[in-house]
Design a protein around this motif. Sequence first.
Motif, PDB file in Angstrom:
ATOM      1  N   TYR A  52      17.727  17.949 -34.386  1.00 20.85           N
ATOM      2  CA  TYR A  52      18.486  17.991 -35.638  1.00 20.85           C
ATOM      3  C   TYR A  52      17.562  17.542 -36.769  1.00 20.85           C
ATOM      4  O   TYR A  52      17.625  16.405 -37.237  1.00 20.85           O
ATOM      5  N   THR A  53      16.685  18.419 -37.167  1.00 21.83           N
ATOM      6  CA  THR A  53      15.707  18.065 -38.195  1.00 21.83           C
ATOM      7  C   THR A  53      16.211  18.331 -39.606  1.00 21.83           C
ATOM      8  O   THR A  53      15.469  18.092 -40.558  1.00 21.83           O
ATOM      9  N   ASN A  54      17.418  18.844 -39.745  1.00 20.43           N
ATOM     10  CA  ASN A  54      17.951  19.125 -41.065  1.00 20.43           C
ATOM     11  C   ASN A  54      18.382  17.815 -41.717  1.00 20.43           C
ATOM     12  O   ASN A  54      19.269  17.113 -41.218  1.00 20.43           O
ATOM     13  N   LEU A  55      17.737  17.465 -42.838  1.00 17.48           N
ATOM     14  CA  LEU A  55      18.029  16.195 -43.500  1.00 17.48           C
ATOM     15  C   LEU A  55      19.424  16.173 -44.117  1.00 17.48           C
ATOM     16  O   LEU A  55      20.055  15.114 -44.189  1.00 17.48           O
ATOM     17  N   LYS A  56      19.913  17.323 -44.549  1.00 20.58           N
ATOM     18  CA  LYS A  56      21.249  17.359 -45.149  1.00 20.58           C
ATOM     19  C   LYS A  56      22.325  17.041 -44.106  1.00 20.58           C
ATOM     20  O   LYS A  56      23.269  16.294 -44.377  1.00 20.58           O
ATOM     21  N   ILE A  57      22.152  17.587 -42.889  1.00 18.77           N
ATOM     22  CA  ILE A  57      23.108  17.280 -41.825  1.00 18.77           C
ATOM     23  C   ILE A  57      23.054  15.799 -41.470  1.00 18.77           C
ATOM     24  O   ILE A  57      24.093  15.143 -41.284  1.00 18.77           O
ATOM     25  N   GLN A  58      21.855  15.253 -41.382  1.00 17.24           N
ATOM     26  CA  GLN A  58      21.721  13.839 -41.045  1.00 17.24           C
ATOM     27  C   GLN A  58      22.339  12.937 -42.119  1.00 17.24           C
ATOM     28  O   GLN A  58      23.003  11.937 -41.800  1.00 17.24           O
ATOM     29  N   LYS A  59      22.131  13.294 -43.361  1.00 11.74           N
ATOM     30  CA  LYS A  59      22.711  12.487 -44.443  1.00 11.74           C
ATOM     31  C   LYS A  59      24.231  12.546 -44.424  1.00 11.74           C
ATOM     32  O   LYS A  59      24.915  11.520 -44.559  1.00 11.74           O
ATOM     33  N   ASP A  60      24.801  13.753 -44.246  1.00  7.50           N
ATOM     34  CA  ASP A  60      26.261  13.872 -44.142  1.00  7.50           C
ATOM     35  C   ASP A  60      26.792  13.141 -42.918  1.00  7.50           C
ATOM     36  O   ASP A  60      27.893  12.561 -42.947  1.00  7.50           O
ATOM     37  N   LEU A  61      26.012  13.163 -41.838  1.00 10.19           N
ATOM     38  CA  LEU A  61      26.419  12.454 -40.628  1.00 10.19           C
ATOM     39  C   LEU A  61      26.483  10.951 -40.869  1.00 10.19           C
ATOM     40  O   LEU A  61      27.450  10.281 -40.461  1.00 10.19           O
ATOM     41  N   PHE A  62      25.481  10.392 -41.541  1.00 10.67           N
ATOM     42  CA  PHE A  62      25.503   8.952 -41.840  1.00 10.67           C
ATOM     43  C   PHE A  62      26.647   8.592 -42.788  1.00 10.67           C
ATOM     44  O   PHE A  62      27.271   7.529 -42.642  1.00 10.67           O
ATOM     45  N   GLU A  63      26.949   9.463 -43.726  1.00  8.72           N
ATOM     46  CA  GLU A  63      28.085   9.202 -44.623  1.00  8.72           C
ATOM     47  C   GLU A  63      29.399   9.196 -43.853  1.00  8.72           C
ATOM     48  O   GLU A  63      30.278   8.358 -44.099  1.00  8.72           O
ATOM     49  N   THR A  64      29.541  10.117 -42.895  1.00  5.92           N
ATOM     50  CA  THR A  64      30.762  10.155 -42.088  1.00  5.92           C
ATOM     51  C   THR A  64      30.891   8.911 -41.224  1.00  5.92           C
ATOM     52  O   THR A  64      31.983   8.336 -41.087  1.00  5.92           O
ATOM     53  N   ILE A  65      29.785   8.476 -40.611  1.00  9.15           N
ATOM     54  CA  ILE A  65      29.824   7.257 -39.790  1.00  9.15           C
ATOM     55  C   ILE A  65      30.169   6.039 -40.646  1.00  9.15           C
ATOM     56  O   ILE A  65      30.935   5.157 -40.221  1.00  9.15           O
ATOM     57  N   LYS A  66      29.652   5.988 -41.839  1.00  7.15           N
ATOM     58  CA  LYS A  66      29.982   4.870 -42.737  1.00  7.15           C
ATOM     59  C   LYS A  66      31.470   4.862 -43.081  1.00  7.15           C
ATOM     60  O   LYS A  66      32.126   3.807 -43.061  1.00  7.15           O
ATOM     61  N   ASP A  67      32.033   6.038 -43.379  1.00  6.84           N
ATOM     62  CA  ASP A  67      33.467   6.115 -43.662  1.00  6.84           C
ATOM     63  C   ASP A  67      34.304   5.735 -42.445  1.00  6.84           C
ATOM     64  O   ASP A  67      35.359   5.095 -42.576  1.00  6.84           O
ATOM     65  N   ALA A  68      33.825   6.109 -41.243  1.00  3.84           N
ATOM     66  CA  ALA A  68      34.553   5.749 -40.021  1.00  3.84           C
ATOM     67  C   ALA A  68      34.557   4.244 -39.814  1.00  3.84           C
ATOM     68  O   ALA A  68      35.591   3.657 -39.460  1.00  3.84           O
ATOM     69  N   ILE A  69      33.434   3.594 -40.026  1.00  4.16           N
ATOM     70  CA  ILE A  69      33.358   2.134 -39.844  1.00  4.16           C
ATOM     71  C   ILE A  69      34.230   1.421 -40.874  1.00  4.16           C
ATOM     72  O   ILE A  69      34.941   0.459 -40.557  1.00  4.16           O
TER      73      ILE A  69
END
Length: 866
Positions: free
Chosen positions: A490-507
């Motif tokens: 998963y080298t796409n930085l946009k996917i990784q950034k959206d993924l971290f934002e989703t994990i932050k909202d989940a926490i």
Amino acid sequence: MAPTATKKQQQNNANNNNKNKRPVETTPTINKVKKVKSSNTSTSTSTKTTTFDQIPKIQNNLEIIKDIIDQYFESSQQQSISITKDIESTIVQLLHHNQCLCKVLNVKENNKIALKWVQSIASMIRNKEDKNVSLFGLTMLVETIRIANYELMVEYQNQWCTLLTEAATDATRKGTAAADKYQLVMVAMSLLVDKSALWNDTRRSITSNNTINSFITSATAPFTNTTNATNTTNTTSSSNAEKLSGVLAICSFIDSLDASIKPFVGRLEVIAYSLLFGSDSQLSEAATSLISRLPKCIGVSAADIYWGVSLNKIITSMDVSVDRLFKGIPSDKSNLVQSRVVLLPKNAATGAIEGNDQLNAHLTHLINIATPALPTTPSQITEQETRSFQNLTSCLSSILTTSTLTACQLPIDRIIKLISRILNIGFTQISSNPYNDFTLIQQVSIITKLHCSSYQLLSILFKVLRKAMVPFIKTLSSTLLRPLRVMESYTNLKIQKDLFETIKDAIEAIGASCSDSLAVPLVPILLKQILPYIPEQQQAAIQEKKTKKKGAQPEAQMTGPAQQQTVGNVDATKIHDGSDHQLRVSALQVLESLLINAGSLLGSSVRTQIDSTIVSLVMHCQTLLVKKLIFVNSSYQCDTYRSLLYSCMLQLAIKPISGIPPVLPYTIRLMSNGASTDNSPQVRSTCIQGVSICESIIHPQCPNLQAPTIHSNLSSLKKSINQYQLENNNSNNNNNHFFNQQQQEQEIDQVEQDEQESGSDEESGSVSDDDEKLDISLNDIDDEDEEDEEEEEETIISTTSKTTTTTTSGMKSGLFNDLSFNSATSASSKNNNNKKQQQQQQDISEDEDEDLDFDIVDESPSEDEN
């Protein structure tokens, strides 16, 4: 002295008369009133001065409105002056300055001026020769509606409705040439409906006199001019601007009138869903706002049913798009939904709701709205389907975030299955399949867009539902952690950034409930992701300085892939740019949120890893800053990265756990150093706030709530202390008197006891010499015991007297006194004396019994001899 005083008074009166002779019409009357009231109290003069200050302002407002009507309204119609944008903006600012227009038009005495103002605006709007004059009139009408009160609305509402309907018809007839005029007309209509909804009679006049029908027709006129409402690609930018203005006006009508728009729902549904699948992003966003507001038009009784059907229609359309895009890609069959048809709910099919036929008609029309046809080429199909899925995701998010009239059931299981189906397909499952019409590049583009949209939708679910997502946290945790564990694919930085934002909202949404399933497995990934990137030149310079300082031989140079390895992070072959720093910043934000919500619930081993990593990174950063080794493109150069490092360290200090050493001393020292050495204002402010928080933890400033305040009444406190000392002295005197009485009683009792003992000794005089020896020996033993006990009592009394004297000498209030201790000891000594007397009597009786037995034993051998 008297004549001189009279001359001065005459001169002052003459000067006052000369000052009062000013060329203002109302000043003479005001001056007369002021002279008459000058002999009154200060309060009356102050009130008169305020009215004197207000009268010129009202006169100035009237003069401003009259000047605008004479110089701009009438002159513009006669084409003697041209209205430019600068003049228009200046007039608008002047009308709102000091509420000039509001204070003039909303006063009953100014009805003539208000009538002239409204008539001048109407004549300017109907001007067909000059376009700028008509636009200027619409702008003045918008400002007039904005400040209108109830009386002004009742008087001119019908006139303004007719005027705006005529202007909208004229603008739509001219087409794109009158796009600016149409936008102003829609703004004026929205303000007029919003203002009319404030009062019942004005609201009734809007909804009952066929006014709202003409407004809806004017707002939907740009859509009826096109032959195919679903195809929005052939329209120009000006026509798209008109459509956007119409949709926004309809949204405003729904917010103001709610169920009064119910007869027009069918027409609005067709327009909204046709724009949802269009290519214009602004129109699609406006369509999502319109679709989310349509359930309000149905009414309170059936709003939840209509909301559920519209939501199912959106989810079904998303399933159809995913089926087309994932054609030929293997997927998990457990997440598939077999039905692709929207059905009527059961409670709508039965006759449980009044007006059921009309409701079923609305629902049937909603279900049967057709989606646009697909293009023929695969590239166009990919573009349209991905755009449609993104628009549907935005629409679903808008529906979930829009308030409803009643509580509605949300098909959360179906949404999570759809998200899991999309996220479970990664880049590793892409392959050239003969059943798939898309190329590898198109498949990568499809997965990237669908994953980003899914993460955004999942973030909305966490923000809206919050604790209701706890039953699904295990499934979603595995779904979110999977791409992080296989980060290489998963080298796409946009996917990784959206993924971290989703994990932050989940926490943030779930809180401590995610500590076991999400937080603990996430920590090692985050600790690896937040490690900084340092260029090779900087790493080589640091290594050279270390070897020079130690005086040892330089280490062997790294070769191969290890040569390009960064400081404990991924290798440097990939491009490290600003987006890469943003990814580390996102990871630090997730770590900070994790420490805030579940920092105290992590295990000791996990917290030890976090503490050591964060503290070592901060120390390394400060070392490089002092040595000025921060090169370009390194992670430490980013101010946000350094600030988040300090924030994470502060959270570690705020929430310690048992079993590991605290980070608080390191936090204070490092943040104090960062506040003085760092060059970034953002980082310095973070460090200063952190130091203040840590100092408040060590030295709390909050006083005890039960203790008296510092600003108490000291005089009352002194009085209470003096009164207490007086009462204590009186109690001490009483105790002394009572102690003297007790001492006298003890002496009398002691004399009586001595007399009794002497009498008992005389009675026992007939006892033999052996008995006397035995009695003497026993008495000697008792006397020795008494002497030992008396010595112990004396030592106790002496120690207590010493302690009492030391305490009383140090206390000024006399709370402790020797008499209280002496009275207690005297009572105890009295009890001990009574116990001794009883014991002596028992011993004497026992001795007598022993003497009798001894005599019988002595007589027995004499009888035998006889």
